[in-house]
Every structure is written in structure tokens, then in C-alpha cells.
Scaffold this motif. Structure first.
Motif, short mmCIF file in Angstrom:
data_model
loop_
_atom_site.label_atom_id
_atom_site.label_comp_id
_atom_site.label_asym_id
_atom_site.label_seq_id
_atom_site.Cartn_x
_atom_site.Cartn_y
_atom_site.Cartn_z
N ALA A 119 102.28 58.68 24.56
CA ALA A 119 102.96 57.69 23.72
C ALA A 119 103.69 56.66 24.59
O ALA A 119 103.62 55.46 24.34
CB ALA A 119 103.94 58.38 22.77
N LEU A 120 104.37 57.13 25.64
CA LEU A 120 105.06 56.20 26.55
C LEU A 120 104.05 55.32 27.29
O LEU A 120 104.28 54.13 27.50
CB LEU A 120 105.93 56.98 27.53
N ALA A 121 102.93 55.92 27.68
CA ALA A 121 101.88 55.16 28.37
C ALA A 121 101.25 54.13 27.44
O ALA A 121 100.96 53.00 27.84
CB ALA A 121 100.82 56.11 28.92
N HIS A 122 101.04 54.51 26.18
CA HIS A 122 100.49 53.59 25.18
C HIS A 122 101.42 52.39 25.00
O HIS A 122 100.98 51.24 24.94
CB HIS A 122 100.28 54.33 23.86
N LYS A 123 102.73 52.66 24.95
CA LYS A 123 103.71 51.58 24.82
C LYS A 123 103.67 50.67 26.04
O LYS A 123 103.75 49.44 25.93
CB LYS A 123 105.11 52.17 24.63
N ALA A 124 103.51 51.27 27.23
CA ALA A 124 103.40 50.47 28.45
C ALA A 124 102.15 49.57 28.38
O ALA A 124 102.20 48.41 28.80
CB ALA A 124 103.36 51.38 29.67
N CYS A 125 101.04 50.11 27.85
CA CYS A 125 99.83 49.30 27.66
C CYS A 125 100.12 48.12 26.75
O CYS A 125 99.70 46.99 27.03
CB CYS A 125 98.72 50.15 27.04
N ARG A 126 100.81 48.39 25.65
CA ARG A 126 101.13 47.31 24.71
C ARG A 126 102.05 46.27 25.34
O ARG A 126 102.02 45.11 24.94
CB ARG A 126 101.78 47.90 23.45
N ASP A 127 102.84 46.69 26.33
CA ASP A 127 103.74 45.76 27.01
C ASP A 127 103.07 45.05 28.18
O ASP A 127 103.72 44.34 28.94
CB ASP A 127 105.00 46.49 27.48
N GLY A 128 101.75 45.28 28.36
CA GLY A 128 101.00 44.54 29.36
C GLY A 128 100.78 45.25 30.68
O GLY A 128 100.28 44.64 31.62
N TYR A 129 101.13 46.51 30.78
CA TYR A 129 100.96 47.25 32.04
C TYR A 129 99.64 48.01 32.04
O TYR A 129 99.15 48.42 30.99
CB TYR A 129 102.12 48.23 32.24
N SER A 130 99.11 48.23 33.25
CA SER A 130 97.88 49.01 33.37
C SER A 130 98.25 50.49 33.43
O SER A 130 99.26 50.88 34.03
CB SER A 130 97.11 48.61 34.62
N VAL A 131 97.42 51.32 32.79
CA VAL A 131 97.70 52.75 32.65
C VAL A 131 96.41 53.52 32.93
O VAL A 131 95.32 53.04 32.65
CB VAL A 131 98.19 53.07 31.22
N PHE A 132 96.57 54.71 33.50
CA PHE A 132 95.43 55.60 33.67
C PHE A 132 95.89 57.04 33.44
O PHE A 132 96.88 57.47 34.02
CB PHE A 132 94.80 55.47 35.05
N TYR A 133 95.18 57.75 32.57
CA TYR A 133 95.48 59.14 32.26
C TYR A 133 94.44 60.04 32.93
O TYR A 133 93.24 59.76 32.87
CB TYR A 133 95.45 59.36 30.74
N THR A 134 94.92 61.10 33.55
CA THR A 134 94.01 62.08 34.14
C THR A 134 94.69 63.44 34.12
O THR A 134 95.92 63.54 34.07
CB THR A 134 93.62 61.70 35.58
N ARG A 135 93.88 64.46 34.14
CA ARG A 135 94.41 65.81 34.30
C ARG A 135 94.54 66.09 35.79
O ARG A 135 93.79 65.57 36.60
CB ARG A 135 93.49 66.83 33.65
N ALA A 136 95.51 66.92 36.14
CA ALA A 136 95.76 67.22 37.55
C ALA A 136 94.51 67.77 38.23
O ALA A 136 94.18 67.37 39.35
CB ALA A 136 96.93 68.20 37.68
N ALA A 137 93.80 68.67 37.55
CA ALA A 137 92.60 69.27 38.16
C ALA A 137 91.56 68.21 38.49
O ALA A 137 90.95 68.24 39.57
CB ALA A 137 92.01 70.32 37.23
#
Length: 198
Positions: A119-137
Motif C-alpha cells: 500500500a505504501l509502495a502503491h502510494k509512492a507510485c501514485r506520487d511519481g516514484y519508481s517502485v519494485f516489489y520482490t521476495r527476498a528469496a
């Protein structure tokens, strides 16, 4: 009457929002009551909104977020120990990203850590920031492969260009000694990314 060549030229210039708005204006009697400047302003506004929406959709696709999470849907009623004022402070224009601050979401299994992080990452995307989600493994596997084939610096440079890196399931299972030596700690991973930019 709407000129088809003008619409084709707008589409050729990739002004799709403006072309769509022009088609709408052509079919609207209310638009005829507006001055040229007002109609042009509406076309420009529509094009800007279209571009912003396209950019957001592209950032969200690249982010590969796990859940369709957004900060507006966070449930504060559940007994998870969430500080509502802290979360609200974090979502104010995602200032924590601009200030290069890290967020660690900790808690027992099943309380919604991944949802909150997404949710925080999604908000960052909406605010114009680049985001990447990954699992640690998956991240550790990619780091090991990059180290083996000599592309570690390139991978670290790509990771370093991302404004928000969400690493989920950091310590989900105990590591065997051979893996423990090859997996970086969080500070070491951050310093590796900084090294790649040096």
C-alpha cells in the motif's frame, strides 16, 4: 464538423487524450458555447491527465506489486498495532521516499505486513516514484546469479535507480550456513547498491 485528418495527426503525434477529448467536444452541444481558449484548455487538460494516467500505469506494471493494496483501504480497526498518525504521516506525498528513508514493517505472520508495504509502495507510485516489489528469496537468487555471471554491478545499478525497493519475506525460514554467507544483510545490500553507483 470534425476534420478526420486533424484527428489522425493527433493520434500520430500520440496525443490520444486530446484526440479523445476533441471527439467528445464534436458530439457535445455544450462545447459549442465555449470560447476557443476554453475548448483548447479542456483539450490540453485531458491530454495531461491521459499522460499522467499512462505514466502511473507503466510505473505500477514495472513495480509488480503483490496485492492490489492502497493506503485508503488500510483497516485500522484490526488489532495489529498500527499507528494511524504514523501511517498518515508516511503517505503525505510519500515524503519518506524523497528523504531517502527506509521503512521496515515488522510483526507476526498474518497481520498484513505485505499489504501495508504494498500500500505504501502503491502510494509512492501514485506520487511519481519508481517502485519494485520482490521476495527476498528471488532477490537473493538474482544476486547470486548476477555474481556468478559477472553482471552484479549491472543488477545493483538497476536496483539503485529504483526509488522504493520492497523486499518481502526477508527472514521467513532459517538459512543454511552456505546460503547465509552469500546473502547480504539489509545494510550490506544498501551499501552494495551505493557501491555500484560510485
Amino acid at each position: 464538423m470534425l476534420k478526420q485528418p486533424a484527428l489522425e495527426k493527433l493520434e500520430a503525434m500520440r496525443l490520444h487524450g486530446m484526440a479523445h477529448a476533441l471527439r467528445e467536444q464534436a458530439g457535445s452541444e455544450q462545447a459549442l458555447d465555449l470560447s476557443f481558449e476554453e475548448r483548447l484548455a479542456l483539450l490540453v487538460d485531458r491530454q495531461l491527465t491521459w499522460r499522467q494516467n499512462e505514466a502511473l500505469q507503466a510505473r505500477l506494471r514495472r513495480a509488480k506489486l503483490k496485492a492490489n493494496a492502497c493506503v485508503e483501504e488500510i483497516d485500522y480497526r484490526a488489532a495489529r498495532g498500527l499507528d494511524k498518525s504514523l501511517v498518515r504521516a508516511l503517505i503525505q506525498e510519500s515524503a519518506w521516499v524523497a528523504q531517502h528513508e527506509n521503512i521496515f514493517v515488522c510483526g507476526p505472520t498474518g497481520v498484513g505486513k505485505s499489504y501495508l508495504a504494498c500500500a505504501l509502495a502503491h502510494k509512492a507510485c501514485r506520487d511519481g516514484y519508481s517502485v519494485f516489489y520482490t521476495r527476498a528469496a528471488a532477490l537473493f537468487r538474482d544476486l547470486a546469479l548476477a555474481r556468478a555471471d559477472g553482471s552484479l554491478r549491472s543488477l545493483l545499478l538497476r536496483l539503485g535507480k529504483i526509488d522504493v525497493l520492497v523486499v518481502d519475506d526477508w527472514a521467513m525460514s532459517p538459512l543454511v550456513e552456505s546460503k547465509r554467507l552469500s546473502i547480504p544483510s539489509i545494510p550490506k545490500l544498501l551499501s552494495m547498491i551505493q557501491w555500484a553507483h560510485a
